[in-house]
Each structure stands twice: as C-alpha cells, then as structure tokens.
Design a protein around this motif. Structure first.
Motif, mmCIF file in Angstrom:
data_model
loop_
_atom_site.group_PDB
_atom_site.id
_atom_site.type_symbol
_atom_site.label_atom_id
_atom_site.label_comp_id
_atom_site.label_asym_id
_atom_site.label_seq_id
_atom_site.Cartn_x
_atom_site.Cartn_y
_atom_site.Cartn_z
ATOM 1 N N GLU A 1 5.734 14.927 -1.337
ATOM 2 C CA GLU A 1 6.572 13.716 -2.106
ATOM 3 C C GLU A 1 5.789 13.390 -3.778
ATOM 4 O OE1 GLU A 1 3.766 11.062 0.475
ATOM 5 O OE2 GLU A 1 5.346 11.083 2.297
ATOM 6 N N ILE B 1 10.803 7.419 -1.698
ATOM 7 C CA ILE B 1 10.411 7.316 -0.253
ATOM 8 C C ILE B 1 10.606 6.385 -0.022
ATOM 9 C CG2 ILE B 1 8.356 8.634 0.418
ATOM 10 C CD1 ILE B 1 9.184 10.587 -1.674
ATOM 11 N N ILE C 1 9.149 12.833 6.153
ATOM 12 C CA ILE C 1 9.727 12.928 3.911
ATOM 13 C C ILE C 1 11.271 12.830 4.315
ATOM 14 C CG2 ILE C 1 10.427 12.927 2.013
ATOM 15 C CD1 ILE C 1 7.347 14.940 2.292
ATOM 16 N N GLN D 1 2.616 17.640 2.344
ATOM 17 C CA GLN D 1 3.424 16.636 1.637
ATOM 18 C C GLN D 1 3.181 16.059 0.567
ATOM 19 O OE1 GLN D 1 4.289 14.283 5.584
ATOM 20 N NE2 GLN D 1 4.745 12.360 4.790
#
Length: 140
Positions: free
Chosen positions: A33, A43, A51, A29
């Motif tokens: 990001e 984001i 996400i 993750q």
C-alpha cells in the motif's frame, strides 16, 4: 492504514493474528500500500479484495491478493490462485498475487505455467524482508 495492537512485545495489525513483521501478511500488505501510494495510486477499500489501487494518470487499476508465510504455503497459494481468478472480471485491470520473497513461494510460482499466467494477466509481486518490491509482469 493499520491500527496496532500489542500482545506482549509484539505489534499485531488489527484484523490479523500474526505479528506485524516480515514474512506475515499484514507486513506485505502495508509495504505494498505504501509503495503504490508513493507511485501516485489511490487505495480503494473494496472487500473482499486485499488491495485495489488505481492511478488515473497511468490508466491502471491493480487487484492484488496478498499472502504471508503460513504453515501450509502450498494449500494457501492454491486457495489464493482461486481467489484472484474469481475476481478477474475486468480485462483492463492488472491482477497480481503478492507474497514474501521466500523460497517456498518461489517454488509455488514456478509450478504455474508462465503461458497461462500471461493469458489470464496474472502477475507476481515479491516483497523482501527489507520492504523492497519485485514485480514480475506476465505479458501475453
């Protein structure tokens, strides 16, 4: 953004039980990001989505379900498929499942018909142990 907790010598991202390293979910993750932010995406925090990111210049919004290596990859992959399909409520969004670039996940992806993946706009993202990203777009 990740807050780090330490358990012995291992760093664990807040909200996760496993170490913050490849092939675990928190690592996947964070790499994603960082990648999307570097590409000009914002984001968007929207639970329960792992996400959600958007880039107005590209007119793109991604919805991504993130998985790490688990003890039951087959079961967890099928659960992940269900989660992402249930979130497919906007035909303009790009949907994807992100996972570590390991053989077990490639085997799971190969079990999904590419024609079906294209029909429902489902894409695959593999993240390597070095943090490199491979995006496989399934276009109809």
């Amino acid at each position: 953004m990740y807050l780090s907790l330490y358990k012995g010598d291992l760093m664990i991202a807040k909200g996760y039980k496993l170490p913050h390293e490849f092939p675990h979910e928190s690592f996947i993750q964070e790499v994603l990001e960082d990648f999307f932010e570097s590409e000009g995406y914002s984001i968007i925090e929207e639970k329960p989505i792992d996400i959600k990111c958007s880039n107005a210049d590209k007119n793109e919004t991604w919805i991504i379900e993130v998985k790490g290596k688990t003890s039951q990859i087959g079961l967890d992959f099928k659960t992940c498929l269900g989660q992402i399909v249930m979130r497919m409520n906007n035909p303009d969004y790009i949907y994807a499942i992100a996972m570590p670039d390991i053989e077990q996940y490639h085997k799971q992806v190969n079990k999904v018909s590419s024609k079906i993946a294209a029909k429902i706009n489902l894409n695959w993202i593999f993240v390597s142990d070095k943090g490199t990203i491979e995006i496989i777009r399934n276009c109809d």
